[in-house]
Design a protein around this motif. Structure first.
Motif, mmCIF file in Angstrom:
data_model
loop_
_atom_site.group_PDB
_atom_site.id
_atom_site.type_symbol
_atom_site.label_atom_id
_atom_site.label_comp_id
_atom_site.label_asym_id
_atom_site.label_seq_id
_atom_site.Cartn_x
_atom_site.Cartn_y
_atom_site.Cartn_z
ATOM 1 N N THR A 192 23.942 33.757 40.873
ATOM 2 C CA THR A 192 25.158 33.717 41.631
ATOM 3 C C THR A 192 25.006 33.010 43.018
ATOM 4 O O THR A 192 25.526 32.707 43.564
ATOM 5 C CB THR A 192 25.599 35.492 42.114
ATOM 6 O OG1 THR A 192 24.413 36.504 42.019
ATOM 7 C CG2 THR A 192 26.364 36.158 40.569
ATOM 8 N N SER A 209 29.091 33.308 41.784
ATOM 9 C CA SER A 209 29.065 35.222 41.491
ATOM 10 C C SER A 209 30.539 35.563 40.976
ATOM 11 O O SER A 209 31.108 36.074 40.163
ATOM 12 C CB SER A 209 29.533 36.012 43.220
ATOM 13 O OG SER A 209 30.637 35.089 43.871
ATOM 14 N N HIS A 210 31.700 34.628 40.607
ATOM 15 C CA HIS A 210 33.156 34.568 40.067
ATOM 16 C C HIS A 210 32.730 34.568 38.564
ATOM 17 O O HIS A 210 33.862 34.705 37.689
ATOM 18 C CB HIS A 210 33.455 33.012 39.887
ATOM 19 C CG HIS A 210 34.420 33.453 42.071
ATOM 20 N ND1 HIS A 210 35.109 32.683 42.637
ATOM 21 C CD2 HIS A 210 34.869 34.299 43.123
ATOM 22 C CE1 HIS A 210 35.737 33.323 44.005
ATOM 23 N NE2 HIS A 210 34.806 34.333 44.320
ATOM 24 N N ASP A 213 31.693 38.289 37.582
ATOM 25 C CA ASP A 213 32.165 39.193 38.413
ATOM 26 C C ASP A 213 33.029 40.402 36.780
ATOM 27 O O ASP A 213 33.344 41.374 37.066
ATOM 28 C CB ASP A 213 33.081 39.118 39.033
ATOM 29 C CG ASP A 213 34.061 37.994 38.762
ATOM 30 O OD1 ASP A 213 34.411 38.290 37.748
ATOM 31 O OD2 ASP A 213 34.943 37.130 40.179
ATOM 32 N N ASN A 215 35.862 39.657 35.918
ATOM 33 C CA ASN A 215 36.901 39.118 36.327
ATOM 34 C C ASN A 215 38.004 38.057 35.923
ATOM 35 O O ASN A 215 37.192 37.409 36.235
ATOM 36 C CB ASN A 215 37.083 39.728 37.493
ATOM 37 C CG ASN A 215 38.566 39.316 38.522
ATOM 38 O OD1 ASN A 215 39.487 39.213 37.677
ATOM 39 N ND2 ASN A 215 39.588 39.509 40.178
ATOM 40 N N GLU A 303 33.572 32.840 32.344
ATOM 41 C CA GLU A 303 32.838 34.300 33.140
ATOM 42 C C GLU A 303 31.555 33.351 32.226
ATOM 43 O O GLU A 303 31.962 32.741 30.978
ATOM 44 C CB GLU A 303 32.347 35.991 32.396
ATOM 45 C CG GLU A 303 33.818 36.816 32.497
ATOM 46 C CD GLU A 303 32.849 37.226 33.655
ATOM 47 O OE1 GLU A 303 32.034 37.137 34.407
ATOM 48 O OE2 GLU A 303 33.885 36.889 34.737
#
Length: 466
Positions: A192, A209-210, A213, A215, A303
């Protein structure tokens, strides 16, 4: 959190050292993956981690429409969910809590495995469930179903394979119990704080970091190069040398960009397990040309999990000694053309046809070249190509043309027929800001995985330029 348990050491005939801790749920809050993800809205997404987190609910929360259980797409066959246990265990028991909705009947006909990676060829059978798991009317233990694993259910991932056709695979809680055997050689690499390079992506403010996460609403999206021949790519610099064991890529969802849902739909997961660990510093994902006019040279993913083991820093693995010199006219350019920095914030210089300048690399001893790559910056304009001329040990020269038909920062490569090269000369047919040169020695230079319209490479240490 300190867990009290009785610890017993047992040395078996198979030379495994067991630590008895079968009363501890070893799956709680561990990283989870699933084949697809049910997405009703960005706020109502049935993520894999909802199967093993602390928030245990069997229906929608009061006054909300958010479903707190994991669920795959209802339109998928062969769905699965996998929990990364982090260490190698002898799995002894699995407990499953279904849901309190009419779709509870979907949870049937599944097999549980212990394995070394999700969907691995090395799988150890735990349990097969044929009938419907009972409807959960509360989260009390009496509504869990408990399955005792077969002997030798050993692994560091617990995977549930759904065999029920186009049905939801939905779990409101999944608990796993077992005896610790040993640490494994690899884990998720935390990149990250590292650097990535993707030319000029659609979302330039993306943070790495996305991509870790869990998400699906945060994702990498390449720039749409509809009218440009250069295909998009994403390259991650791990900054250290690693042995790479595998990768898991999770697509973005059609809720994010419906016009591109044919690329990745419903957060689909793709599993790539190396047949044997390979060494490298860079992960490269790029699109290949399959004459798919729909794609418009565009791709995205939400991801990226890389499993590996650190084996050294990049300086200890750089092998530039074979490149004696790399000069532009009389100026030494070797220091930054081989510095491993691919972005415009690094050093660059203009290679211009008008100025008639060139770069000449002297190789000693000669190198059996497999692939030659150049990273260049064109800003917002398409440019003519770059010519590379390779002289072999018999002083025979052969020229190759690298495409310049792209905008922004890109990397272009050429596969070279078997050549023992003693010299390489780089000239421009236009104007290029040259950022990096890569020379790959013949041999196993990468492991390559085909993923729909994309290719994933893990660069190995055969790259002599870093």
């Amino acid at each position: 959190m300190l867990v009290k348990c009785v610890i017993i050491f047992i040395l078996t005939a198979g030379k495994f050292l067991f630590v008895k801790n079968s009363q501890v749920n070893i799956a709680r809050n561990r990283q989870a993956f699933q084949s697809t993800t049910r997405v009703y809205s960005p706020d109502d997404t049935s993520y894999a981690y909802r199967a093993n987190d602390d928030n245990i609910n069997i229906h929608h929360l009061p006054q909300t429409v958010i479903f707190q259980c994991s669920a795959t797409s209802a339109y998928e066959t062969g769905s699965w969910i996998s929990i990364d246990l982090g260490k190698i265990y002898l799995i002894t028991k699995v407990m499953v809590l279904s849901r309190d909705t009419n779709r509870y009947k979907d949870l049937k006909n599944f097999t549980i495995y212990a394995e070394d990676f999700p969907k691995s060829t090395k799988r150890n059978f735990c349990y097969y469930k044929e009938n419907i798991v009972k409807r959960a009317l509360s989260t009390a233990l009496s509504y869990y179903e408990t399955y005792d694993c077969a002997v030798n259910a050993i692994g560091s991932f617990l995977t549930v394979d759904h065999l029920a056709g186009t049905k939801y695979l939905s779990l409101c809680d999944l608990q796993v119990f077992g005896d610790f055997i040993k640490e494994r050689d690899y884990d998720i690499i935390d990149y990250t704080n590292n650097k990535f390079y993707a030319g000029t992506p659609f979302n330039p403010n993306l943070q790495l970091s996305h991509l870790m996460d869990n998400n699906l609403t945060t994702f990498f999206r390449s720039r749409n190069e509809e009218n440009i021949n250069k295909l998009p790519f994403f390259r991650l610099d791990l900054e250290y040398y690693y042995e790479i064991y595998g990768l898991i890529v999770v697509g973005a969802t059609s809720a994010n960009s419906k016009e591109f849902s044919f690329i990745y739909k419903d957060g689909k997961s793709y599993i790539f397990k190396c047949s044997q660990p390979i060494r490298g510093q860079y992960i490269l994902i790029h699109m290949i040309d399959e004459n798919d006019v729909k794609s418009k040279h565009f791709f995205e993913f939400s991801e990226l999990f890389v499993y590996g083991r650190k084996i050294g820093n990049p300086n200890s693995n750089r092998n530039t000694k074979d490149i004696v010199a790399m000069h532009e006219s009389s100026i030494d350019r070797k220091s930054f053309l081989l510095d491993g920095i691919y972005i415009s914030r690094g050093s660059s210089f203009e290679l211009n046809q008008v100025n008639n300048n060139y770069v000449r690399a002297t190789l000693s001893p000669p190198i059996d070249i497999k692939v030659f790559c150049i990273t260049a910056n064109h800003a917002g304009t398409v440019n003519n190509g770059i010519r590379i001329t390779i002289k072999d040990i018999s002083n025979v020269q052969k020229a190759y043309l690298l495409s310049g038909n792209y905008r922004y920062e890109q990397t272009v490569c050429e596969i070279i027929p078997e050549t023992q090269a003693s010299q390489i000369e780089i000239t421009s047919l236009g104007s290029h800001a040259i950022l990096e040169v890569e020379i790959f020695e013949r041999g196993i230079i990468s492991t390559k995985f085909k993923i729909m319209t994309q290719i994933i490479h893990v660069y190995s240490s055969k790259n002599i330029s870093y």
